[in-house]
Design a protein around this motif. Sequence first.
Motif, mmCIF file in Angstrom:
data_model
loop_
_atom_site.group_PDB
_atom_site.id
_atom_site.type_symbol
_atom_site.label_atom_id
_atom_site.label_comp_id
_atom_site.label_asym_id
_atom_site.label_seq_id
_atom_site.Cartn_x
_atom_site.Cartn_y
_atom_site.Cartn_z
ATOM 1 N N VAL B 269 -114.590 25.958 110.888
ATOM 2 C CA VAL B 269 -113.547 25.944 109.862
ATOM 3 C C VAL B 269 -114.004 25.130 108.650
ATOM 4 C CG1 VAL B 269 -111.182 25.212 109.315
ATOM 5 C CG2 VAL B 269 -111.654 26.362 111.481
ATOM 6 N N ALA B 270 -114.628 23.977 108.907
ATOM 7 C CA ALA B 270 -115.144 23.147 107.807
ATOM 8 C C ALA B 270 -116.119 23.965 106.948
ATOM 9 C CB ALA B 270 -115.833 21.899 108.348
ATOM 10 N N ARG B 271 -116.976 24.716 107.606
ATOM 11 C CA ARG B 271 -117.967 25.528 106.909
ATOM 12 C C ARG B 271 -117.293 26.603 106.041
ATOM 13 N NH1 ARG B 271 -123.760 26.091 106.876
ATOM 14 N NH2 ARG B 271 -123.352 23.995 107.690
ATOM 15 N N LEU B 272 -116.283 27.248 106.593
ATOM 16 C CA LEU B 272 -115.600 28.312 105.843
ATOM 17 C C LEU B 272 -114.856 27.750 104.631
ATOM 18 C CD1 LEU B 272 -114.234 30.474 108.813
ATOM 19 C CD2 LEU B 272 -116.188 30.983 107.343
ATOM 20 N N ILE B 273 -114.282 26.564 104.770
ATOM 21 C CA ILE B 273 -113.632 25.929 103.608
ATOM 22 C C ILE B 273 -114.688 25.621 102.553
ATOM 23 C CG2 ILE B 273 -112.259 23.984 102.747
ATOM 24 C CD1 ILE B 273 -111.160 23.585 105.552
ATOM 25 N N LYS B 274 -115.789 25.004 103.021
ATOM 26 C CA LYS B 274 -116.855 24.580 102.118
ATOM 27 C C LYS B 274 -117.422 25.751 101.309
ATOM 28 C CE LYS B 274 -120.710 21.354 102.323
ATOM 29 N NZ LYS B 274 -121.450 20.464 103.262
ATOM 30 N N LYS B 275 -117.491 26.900 101.939
ATOM 31 C CA LYS B 275 -118.028 28.080 101.261
ATOM 32 C C LYS B 275 -117.070 28.646 100.218
ATOM 33 C CE LYS B 275 -121.239 30.069 104.576
ATOM 34 N NZ LYS B 275 -121.484 31.185 105.483
ATOM 35 N N GLY B 276 -115.846 28.094 100.168
ATOM 36 C CA GLY B 276 -114.883 28.594 99.174
ATOM 37 C C GLY B 276 -114.212 29.892 99.598
ATOM 38 N N LEU B 277 -114.367 30.258 100.862
ATOM 39 C CA LEU B 277 -113.790 31.514 101.348
ATOM 40 C C LEU B 277 -112.273 31.544 101.224
ATOM 41 C CD1 LEU B 277 -114.347 34.197 103.049
ATOM 42 C CD2 LEU B 277 -113.772 32.813 105.052
ATOM 43 N N LEU B 278 -111.641 30.363 101.419
ATOM 44 C CA LEU B 278 -110.194 30.376 101.580
ATOM 45 C C LEU B 278 -109.417 30.623 100.286
ATOM 46 C CD1 LEU B 278 -109.548 27.835 104.448
ATOM 47 C CD2 LEU B 278 -110.621 30.083 104.446
ATOM 48 N N ASN B 279 -109.979 30.210 99.149
ATOM 49 C CA ASN B 279 -109.270 30.451 97.889
ATOM 50 C C ASN B 279 -109.095 31.940 97.613
ATOM 51 O OD1 ASN B 279 -108.714 27.761 96.784
ATOM 52 N ND2 ASN B 279 -110.932 27.536 96.859
ATOM 53 N N GLU B 280 -110.164 32.698 97.793
ATOM 54 C CA GLU B 280 -110.032 34.141 97.550
ATOM 55 C C GLU B 280 -109.165 34.798 98.618
ATOM 56 O OE1 GLU B 280 -113.911 36.348 98.860
ATOM 57 O OE2 GLU B 280 -114.627 34.403 98.118
ATOM 58 N N LYS B 281 -109.347 34.357 99.878
ATOM 59 C CA LYS B 281 -108.558 34.922 100.986
ATOM 60 C C LYS B 281 -107.061 34.716 100.744
ATOM 61 C CE LYS B 281 -110.442 37.085 104.315
ATOM 62 N NZ LYS B 281 -109.861 38.396 104.656
ATOM 63 N N SER B 282 -106.725 33.563 100.221
ATOM 64 C CA SER B 282 -105.327 33.209 99.990
ATOM 65 C C SER B 282 -104.641 34.244 99.101
ATOM 66 C CB SER B 282 -105.277 31.822 99.344
ATOM 67 O OG SER B 282 -103.969 31.502 98.962
ATOM 68 N N LYS B 283 -105.259 34.566 97.990
ATOM 69 C CA LYS B 283 -104.676 35.540 97.066
ATOM 70 C C LYS B 283 -104.665 36.937 97.673
ATOM 71 C CE LYS B 283 -106.344 32.978 93.080
ATOM 72 N NZ LYS B 283 -107.777 32.607 93.139
ATOM 73 N N GLU B 284 -105.785 37.289 98.288
ATOM 74 C CA GLU B 284 -105.926 38.625 98.861
ATOM 75 C C GLU B 284 -104.852 38.876 99.928
ATOM 76 O OE1 GLU B 284 -109.649 39.100 100.956
ATOM 77 O OE2 GLU B 284 -108.886 40.894 101.993
ATOM 78 N N LEU B 285 -104.682 37.893 100.833
ATOM 79 C CA LEU B 285 -103.743 38.093 101.937
ATOM 80 C C LEU B 285 -102.295 38.108 101.467
ATOM 81 C CD1 LEU B 285 -105.431 35.958 104.734
ATOM 82 C CD2 LEU B 285 -105.325 38.456 104.572
ATOM 83 N N TYR B 286 -101.995 37.282 100.461
ATOM 84 C CA TYR B 286 -100.629 37.308 99.930
ATOM 85 C C TYR B 286 -100.295 38.709 99.422
ATOM 86 C CZ TYR B 286 -96.729 36.924 96.765
ATOM 87 O OH TYR B 286 -95.540 37.147 96.124
ATOM 88 N N ALA B 287 -101.168 39.261 98.594
ATOM 89 C CA ALA B 287 -100.931 40.584 98.015
ATOM 90 C C ALA B 287 -100.869 41.652 99.106
ATOM 91 C CB ALA B 287 -102.043 40.908 97.017
ATOM 92 N N TYR B 288 -101.738 41.505 100.087
ATOM 93 C CA TYR B 288 -101.820 42.502 101.168
ATOM 94 C C TYR B 288 -100.523 42.566 101.966
ATOM 95 C CZ TYR B 288 -103.540 44.717 105.472
ATOM 96 O OH TYR B 288 -103.714 45.538 106.552
ATOM 97 N N TYR B 289 -100.042 41.406 102.412
ATOM 98 C CA TYR B 289 -98.826 41.400 103.228
ATOM 99 C C TYR B 289 -97.596 41.700 102.377
ATOM 100 C CZ TYR B 289 -101.605 39.511 107.090
ATOM 101 O OH TYR B 289 -102.525 39.347 108.085
ATOM 102 N N LYS B 290 -97.607 41.232 101.128
ATOM 103 C CA LYS B 290 -96.491 41.490 100.210
ATOM 104 C C LYS B 290 -96.330 43.008 100.028
ATOM 105 C CE LYS B 290 -93.448 39.960 97.113
ATOM 106 N NZ LYS B 290 -92.309 39.131 97.500
ATOM 107 N N GLY B 291 -97.452 43.679 99.898
ATOM 108 C CA GLY B 291 -97.437 45.148 99.745
ATOM 109 C C GLY B 291 -96.802 45.820 100.955
ATOM 110 N N LYS B 292 -97.167 45.348 102.140
ATOM 111 C CA LYS B 292 -96.595 45.956 103.351
ATOM 112 C C LYS B 292 -95.097 45.631 103.460
ATOM 113 C CE LYS B 292 -99.926 44.887 106.635
ATOM 114 N NZ LYS B 292 -100.515 45.150 107.972
ATOM 115 N N MET B 293 -94.741 44.412 103.061
ATOM 116 C CA MET B 293 -93.333 44.019 103.127
ATOM 117 C C MET B 293 -92.498 44.885 102.190
ATOM 118 S SD MET B 293 -91.177 42.098 104.671
ATOM 119 C CE MET B 293 -91.998 40.682 105.428
#
Lengths: 380, 380
Positions: B269-293
């Motif tokens: 998890v530390a590695r994935l945060i460090k790579k900056g993965l979570l910032n892009e994932k955050s936006k992507e997942l919000y839009a993805y689930y919002k669309g389904k909702m």
Amino acid sequence: MVSRIGKEIEISPVELGSQIAKKVKINLASGTPDPKKMPVREIKEAYAEVIDEFGPKVLFYPGAGGQEELIKEIEVNFLPLLGLSKQKNEKIVVTSGAQHAMELLGKYFLENDIVAVENPTFIETFNALKLRSSSTVPISLKSDGIDVDELEMLLKIVKINLLYVIPNCHNPAGVNMSEYKRKRLVELAELYDFYIIEDDPYRPIAGSVPQPIKNFDKSGRVIYVSSFSKIIAPGLRVGFILAREDISNKISLLEQLDFSTSTINQYVVARLIKKGLLNEKSKELYAYYKGKMKVLIDSLKEKRMDKFNESMCGFFLLLDLEKDSWNVFHKAVEKGLSFVPAKPFFLRGGDTMARLSISVATHDEIIEGVKLLYESVKSV
Amino acid sequence: MVSRIGKEIEISPVELGSQIAKKVKINLASGTPDPKKMPVREIKEAYAEVIDEFGPKVLFYPGAGGQEELIKEIEVNFLPLLGLSKQKNEKIVVTSGAQHAMELLGKYFLENDIVAVENPTFIETFNALKLRSSSTVPISLKSDGIDVDELEMLLKIVKINLLYVIPNCHNPAGVNMSEYKRKRLVELAELYDFYIIEDDPYRPIAGSVPQPIKNFDKSGRVIYVSSFSKIIAPGLRVGFILAREDISNKISLLEQLDFSTSTINQYVVARLIKKGLLNEKSKELYAYYKGKMKVLIDSLKEKRMDKFNESMCGFFLLLDLEKDSWNVFHKAVEKGLSFVPAKPFFLRGGDTMARLSISVATHDEIIEGVKLLYESVKSV
């Protein structure tokens, strides 16, 4: 405004010893299996393989009770290595290591009950029971295990709910329980109506030891606790309970409260068992640690520090320093040696006892450590 | 012969719903994040990388409280994503997910105390508190969060120890708490001397929501609970608590009782945060689930099933079926649809409520699911 557990929890003496051990040259304190022997390459491969084979499934929430394939692998390919077989009315529950198993068992069984325990015992694991008991009664530990006569004297006058024992490669004492005593404990449990927690994390690396207490159990009074920490690695946090079905089902429900066992790590352990890695590891690790223990025993005898029972297996030897072990400890740390002053493992006595570990030290370090220990004892 | 928790624990309604969901065609029951969106490749790489870089160290016992590098990464690179910052007198404790955090908090705070909670609430997580309380008082949940006036009326007559709330993308109701109510809760906590558990697992995928309750907290009465389950994957079992230092230190000690958080998964998890993965994932997942909702909301409105508050984010929508939801559920399962009858989420009422989830269903499945639900309701 907090609970009893919240009030009474304290830093464990082992954790304290480990923190100091990081700063000194020679570490005879650690309870961590030797990193040099962890199957790092095989674990790395197993992560890649289970992700490739099962995809996102290995990243789902863990179901309570454990992942099916792991349970099957444990039953078919790991229990035989332990000399155990699952009876019809028994069930396996996967846990986040043996410590988590003990926490679940404490949570299930205890509410201000009386618990009996070997004196000394592994206080860190035992804490999950102690903090939920009204009273914990220490029973003497001999070179062949718990004193069953002393236990029976207790049972005649006090109703206990649970007995906690470590039958193999005892932590901190290094001794094994005799087969006679294993049988006798089950008889006593039936006669005096209590449960036995058989905490057996070292068996996978214990060499030839008497069969598990669980094997003498006909009425489901023994709860067997195992772990992959010693034979694979502790950082995966995977272990299990084997118990009567009704107990296992309840423990499984209690896992809904923490859902703490990593799904992917369960797949990884299942994979390593399936590959047959553990059978060879079992023999290799027994011989490896036995060899280091021999160096410790020989070195101690050479220095005439011979007040101990010979450790049969595992990582630990319990030595009577015949001087206050905290005083010796402070001298030892100055000289660059760490061990664990063993008083906290004792519910009574133990002021002059030291737990020495060969788990991470090399042969040379053990020899040097004993020399420093000898000098520390002399200087107190 | 067993504890209160041992006696009272039951199979969770969500677990039950999930078991049935596996057998039907359309799953509007699941609380698992969509497997199609789990960063499987990145996780696989991260395991290989941390093993290559750190070797056996990633396989040692986890220290209580969490692995240092992960704590640093959370503080520096993840808290900002949550709109949070750690105050001087605060500390992060890594846990095996949010459920484990709740179990630790229940263990620390509660011993037959009175707890207040939103009605409905996520009963599975709340169970860790409920099973340790003498009484749990339900406070109405509105479209903008808990009814703070109703709460205050309670506080004037009853001393509570803890309040448990899910401020964002509520499970099961899908609503967000208003900023006014967040402030007000902290004022009430100070005035009436209780602690607030802010359970916030959805915030990483919640889009733009009011700032955390914790941000209004000056005296350390808010315990913030977070998780990587929604933004990375639940199977790693990693989450954390942010709380006043004295509370965090105690929670950390309590982790010695289960030592359940996998060391290697913390490195991953530390590695994935460090790579900056979570910032892009955050936006992507919000839009993805919002669309389904949106698909769910539109489909429900089209069928005139409109007795619900619009879900703002997350996976869930709480629909009033206006008929007994268990009766509808049995019809739905026959037709190949699973959802969760929501009565168990309510401490009072809720007989006609259904929790619908868009987490794993596709657009087409959602549309088909609503059609089957409509037919099921009609047929009861």
